[in-house]
Scaffold this motif. Structure first.
Motif, PDB file in Angstrom:
ATOM      1  N   GLN A  75     -23.394 -44.034  58.801  1.00  6.85           N
ATOM      2  CA  GLN A  75     -24.301 -44.266  57.677  1.00  6.85           C
ATOM      3  C   GLN A  75     -25.745 -43.991  58.078  1.00  6.85           C
ATOM      4  O   GLN A  75     -26.501 -43.368  57.318  1.00  6.85           O
ATOM      5  CB  GLN A  75     -24.171 -45.701  57.177  1.00  6.85           C
ATOM      6  N   ALA A  76     -26.134 -44.403  59.272  1.00  2.03           N
ATOM      7  CA  ALA A  76     -27.500 -44.168  59.738  1.00  2.03           C
ATOM      8  C   ALA A  76     -27.778 -42.673  59.884  1.00  2.03           C
ATOM      9  O   ALA A  76     -28.849 -42.186  59.509  1.00  2.03           O
ATOM     10  CB  ALA A  76     -27.735 -44.880  61.065  1.00  2.03           C
ATOM     11  N   VAL A  77     -26.813 -41.921  60.426  1.00  5.33           N
ATOM     12  CA  VAL A  77     -26.979 -40.474  60.574  1.00  5.33           C
ATOM     13  C   VAL A  77     -27.092 -39.806  59.204  1.00  5.33           C
ATOM     14  O   VAL A  77     -27.952 -38.944  58.978  1.00  5.33           O
ATOM     15  CB  VAL A  77     -25.808 -39.873  61.375  1.00  5.33           C
ATOM     16  N   SER A  78     -26.224 -40.218  58.289  1.00  5.50           N
ATOM     17  CA  SER A  78     -26.242 -39.641  56.945  1.00  5.50           C
ATOM     18  C   SER A  78     -27.583 -39.897  56.256  1.00  5.50           C
ATOM     19  O   SER A  78     -28.156 -38.995  55.627  1.00  5.50           O
ATOM     20  CB  SER A  78     -25.105 -40.253  56.113  1.00  5.50           C
ATOM     21  N   ARG A  79     -28.108 -41.116  56.395  1.00  4.71           N
ATOM     22  CA  ARG A  79     -29.400 -41.440  55.783  1.00  4.71           C
ATOM     23  C   ARG A  79     -30.544 -40.665  56.438  1.00  4.71           C
ATOM     24  O   ARG A  79     -31.458 -40.201  55.752  1.00  4.71           O
ATOM     25  CB  ARG A  79     -29.653 -42.945  55.872  1.00  4.71           C
ATOM     26  N   ALA A  80     -30.487 -40.515  57.754  1.00  2.00           N
ATOM     27  CA  ALA A  80     -31.537 -39.763  58.451  1.00  2.00           C
ATOM     28  C   ALA A  80     -31.550 -38.311  57.995  1.00  2.00           C
ATOM     29  O   ALA A  80     -32.619 -37.709  57.779  1.00  2.00           O
ATOM     30  CB  ALA A  80     -31.322 -39.843  59.960  1.00  2.00           C
ATOM     31  N   LEU A  81     -30.370 -37.725  57.810  1.00  2.00           N
ATOM     32  CA  LEU A  81     -30.303 -36.350  57.328  1.00  2.00           C
ATOM     33  C   LEU A  81     -30.784 -36.239  55.886  1.00  2.00           C
ATOM     34  O   LEU A  81     -31.395 -35.234  55.501  1.00  2.00           O
ATOM     35  CB  LEU A  81     -28.872 -35.821  57.453  1.00  2.00           C
ATOM     36  N   ARG A  82     -30.534 -37.275  55.097  1.00  2.00           N
ATOM     37  CA  ARG A  82     -31.047 -37.281  53.722  1.00  2.00           C
ATOM     38  C   ARG A  82     -32.573 -37.254  53.713  1.00  2.00           C
ATOM     39  O   ARG A  82     -33.204 -36.537  52.944  1.00  2.00           O
ATOM     40  CB  ARG A  82     -30.540 -38.528  52.982  1.00  2.00           C
ATOM     41  N   VAL A  83     -33.161 -38.033  54.627  1.00  2.00           N
ATOM     42  CA  VAL A  83     -34.624 -38.047  54.750  1.00  2.00           C
ATOM     43  C   VAL A  83     -35.135 -36.689  55.220  1.00  2.00           C
ATOM     44  O   VAL A  83     -36.099 -36.145  54.681  1.00  2.00           O
ATOM     45  CB  VAL A  83     -35.065 -39.162  55.728  1.00  2.00           C
ATOM     46  N   LEU A  84     -34.482 -36.120  56.230  1.00  4.35           N
ATOM     47  CA  LEU A  84     -34.915 -34.837  56.781  1.00  4.35           C
ATOM     48  C   LEU A  84     -34.850 -33.735  55.719  1.00  4.35           C
ATOM     49  O   LEU A  84     -35.764 -32.908  55.604  1.00  4.35           O
ATOM     50  CB  LEU A  84     -34.042 -34.472  57.981  1.00  4.35           C
ATOM     51  N   ARG A  85     -33.796 -33.727  54.934  1.00  6.46           N
ATOM     52  CA  ARG A  85     -33.679 -32.718  53.880  1.00  6.46           C
ATOM     53  C   ARG A  85     -34.750 -32.898  52.812  1.00  6.46           C
ATOM     54  O   ARG A  85     -35.279 -31.923  52.273  1.00  6.46           O
ATOM     55  CB  ARG A  85     -32.295 -32.781  53.251  1.00  6.46           C
ATOM     56  N   ALA A  86     -35.068 -34.145  52.487  1.00  3.94           N
ATOM     57  CA  ALA A  86     -36.118 -34.398  51.490  1.00  3.94           C
ATOM     58  C   ALA A  86     -37.465 -33.890  51.983  1.00  3.94           C
ATOM     59  O   ALA A  86     -38.246 -33.321  51.218  1.00  3.94           O
ATOM     60  CB  ALA A  86     -36.189 -35.889  51.167  1.00  3.94           C
ATOM     61  N   VAL A  87     -37.742 -34.093  53.271  1.00  4.37           N
ATOM     62  CA  VAL A  87     -38.983 -33.571  53.848  1.00  4.37           C
ATOM     63  C   VAL A  87     -38.974 -32.046  53.824  1.00  4.37           C
ATOM     64  O   VAL A  87     -39.954 -31.401  53.456  1.00  4.37           O
ATOM     65  CB  VAL A  87     -39.177 -34.090  55.292  1.00  4.37           C
ATOM     66  N   ALA A  88     -37.847 -31.450  54.196  1.00  6.53           N
ATOM     67  CA  ALA A  88     -37.747 -29.989  54.275  1.00  6.53           C
ATOM     68  C   ALA A  88     -37.944 -29.333  52.915  1.00  6.53           C
ATOM     69  O   ALA A  88     -38.536 -28.252  52.821  1.00  6.53           O
ATOM     70  CB  ALA A  88     -36.394 -29.596  54.861  1.00  6.53           C
ATOM     71  N   ARG A  89     -37.453 -29.972  51.855  1.00 14.85           N
ATOM     72  CA  ARG A  89     -37.560 -29.372  50.517  1.00 14.85           C
ATOM     73  C   ARG A  89     -39.007 -29.176  50.085  1.00 14.85           C
ATOM     74  O   ARG A  89     -39.299 -28.307  49.267  1.00 14.85           O
ATOM     75  CB  ARG A  89     -36.828 -30.235  49.489  1.00 14.85           C
ATOM     76  N   THR A  90     -39.931 -29.985  50.602  1.00 13.54           N
ATOM     77  CA  THR A  90     -41.330 -29.883  50.174  1.00 13.54           C
ATOM     78  C   THR A  90     -42.082 -28.786  50.900  1.00 13.54           C
ATOM     79  O   THR A  90     -43.228 -28.476  50.557  1.00 13.54           O
ATOM     80  CB  THR A  90     -42.063 -31.219  50.410  1.00 13.54           C
ATOM     81  N   ARG A  91     -41.454 -28.214  51.941  1.00 11.72           N
ATOM     82  CA  ARG A  91     -42.027 -27.093  52.681  1.00 11.72           C
ATOM     83  C   ARG A  91     -43.471 -27.387  53.116  1.00 11.72           C
ATOM     84  O   ARG A  91     -43.757 -28.424  53.683  1.00 11.72           O
ATOM     85  CB  ARG A  91     -41.927 -25.823  51.842  1.00 11.72           C
ATOM     86  N   SER A  92     -44.417 -26.486  52.804  1.00 12.31           N
ATOM     87  CA  SER A  92     -45.787 -26.631  53.299  1.00 12.31           C
ATOM     88  C   SER A  92     -46.597 -27.695  52.558  1.00 12.31           C
ATOM     89  O   SER A  92     -47.678 -28.069  52.982  1.00 12.31           O
ATOM     90  CB  SER A  92     -46.528 -25.296  53.212  1.00 12.31           C
ATOM     91  N   ALA A  93     -46.075 -28.211  51.437  1.00  6.62           N
ATOM     92  CA  ALA A  93     -46.804 -29.236  50.682  1.00  6.62           C
ATOM     93  C   ALA A  93     -46.686 -30.606  51.335  1.00  6.62           C
ATOM     94  O   ALA A  93     -47.565 -31.455  51.177  1.00  6.62           O
ATOM     95  CB  ALA A  93     -46.288 -29.306  49.246  1.00  6.62           C
ATOM     96  N   GLY A  94     -45.609 -30.832  52.067  1.00  8.93           N
ATOM     97  CA  GLY A  94     -45.398 -32.145  52.657  1.00  8.93           C
ATOM     98  C   GLY A  94     -44.994 -33.167  51.609  1.00  8.93           C
ATOM     99  O   GLY A  94     -44.942 -32.886  50.409  1.00  8.93           O
ATOM    100  N   ILE A  95     -44.704 -34.381  52.062  1.00 12.66           N
ATOM    101  CA  ILE A  95     -44.234 -35.430  51.166  1.00 12.66           C
ATOM    102  C   ILE A  95     -44.816 -36.769  51.621  1.00 12.66           C
ATOM    103  O   ILE A  95     -44.959 -37.025  52.821  1.00 12.66           O
ATOM    104  CB  ILE A  95     -42.682 -35.473  51.167  1.00 12.66           C
ATOM    105  N   ASN A  96     -45.180 -37.615  50.666  1.00 11.73           N
ATOM    106  CA  ASN A  96     -45.648 -38.949  51.038  1.00 11.73           C
ATOM    107  C   ASN A  96     -44.483 -39.935  50.988  1.00 11.73           C
ATOM    108  O   ASN A  96     -43.390 -39.610  50.502  1.00 11.73           O
ATOM    109  CB  ASN A  96     -46.812 -39.406  50.147  1.00 11.73           C
TER     110      ASN A  96
END
Length: 272
Positions: A9-30
């Motif tokens: 579950q921890a790995v799955s959640r970490a990857l969910r976070v990483l993908r959310a960051v990646a989707r924003t590309r150069s704009a970044g995410i708060n």
């Protein structure tokens, strides 16, 4: 990922976070946007971000406090590019498609039951569709490239993908029921290429062809997307033929790259 695996579950959640960051590309995410996108609570999201930062997978800008994909992802991406033999050749194909069509061209890869856009190149036609960006992730069947990949799978694998994504489709993609996607798979196989007539976002249409590995596995898809007026039936077939040609060219490159790759050394027999 199986819930019976310790730490899954921890790995799955970490990857969910990483993908959310990646989707924003150069704009970044708060942090607030990340919490909304991942549906995690704030303490959990922040804790996972700190762990990813410690591993170099995520970076935080000290002025804006926004989060960006980290350098370690770049390193891993380069290794993956070598492993799958795509790299520069896929980028060249996408650029060539954008020039030839004047519209936006894409390369997406298959990630089990999902499709992930990894490359985008815009042509010179001034009116563009901005629905698909590198990092965009959809269930197989949602969008032209994603549908091309789904249709290129065998029937048993199509059934598995649709079953695994059934709840997600019902929740987040009301235009894409499993029965509808089965009909679209049949139409795509009949045509030889897929067509999305604005079902993800109204007015944004796409045409795509699947790309296979030398062993016959579906590895990705090439797509051309444009506004509705640019993708009526005659042009769908014109671009569909172009996409199929370029997909075959990319497949030939993958076959050559695979043939040139050194065979792994056989393990020495014990006692030799």
């Amino acid at each position: 990922m199986s819930e019976n695996v310790p730490g899954a579950q921890a790995v799955s959640r970490a990857l969910r976070v990483l993908r959310a960051v990646a989707r924003t590309r150069s704009a970044g995410i708060n942090l607030a946007q990340l919490v909304r996108d991942t549906e995690l609570n704030k303490p959990t999201a922040h804790r996972l971000l700190l762990a990813l930062i410690a591993e170099g997978m995520v970076e935080q800008d000290p002025q804006s406090l926004r989060y960006f994909i980290g350098r370690e992802c770049y390193v891993l991406g380069g290794i993956a590019s070598e492993r799958f033999g795509l790299g520069r050749e896929a980028a060249d194909v996408v650029a060539r498609l954008a020039r030839a069509s004047g519209d936006s061209a894409f390369f997406s890869i298959r990630s089990d039951v999902f499709a992930v856009c990894v490359l985008r190149e815009d042509g010179d036609y001034p009116l563009k569709t901005h629905v698909l960006q590198p990092g965009t992730r959809h269930p197989l069947g949602v969008g032209a490239g994603s549908l091309a990949m789904l249709a290129a799978l065998d029937d048993e694998e199509v059934d598995r993908c649709l079953k695994e994504n059934e709840n997600l489709l019902r929740k987040s993609y009301p235009n894409f029921s499993t029965s509808f996607l089965r009909r679209e798979v049949a139409l795509t196989r009949e045509r030889g290429f897929s067509v999305n007539e604005g079902l993800v976002v109204s007015g944004s249409w796409g045409v795509a062809a699947a790309v296979h590995s030398p062993s016959g596995e579906v590895v990705g898809a090439l797509t051309i997307a444009a506004v509705e007026s640019r993708l009526q039936v005659d042009r769908q077939h014109e671009l569909g033929r172009l996409l199929v040609e370029e997909a075959k060219r990319l497949e030939s490159h993958l076959a050559r790259a695979s043939a040139m790759r050194p065979e792994p050394k056989a393990k020495r027999a014990r006692g030799s």
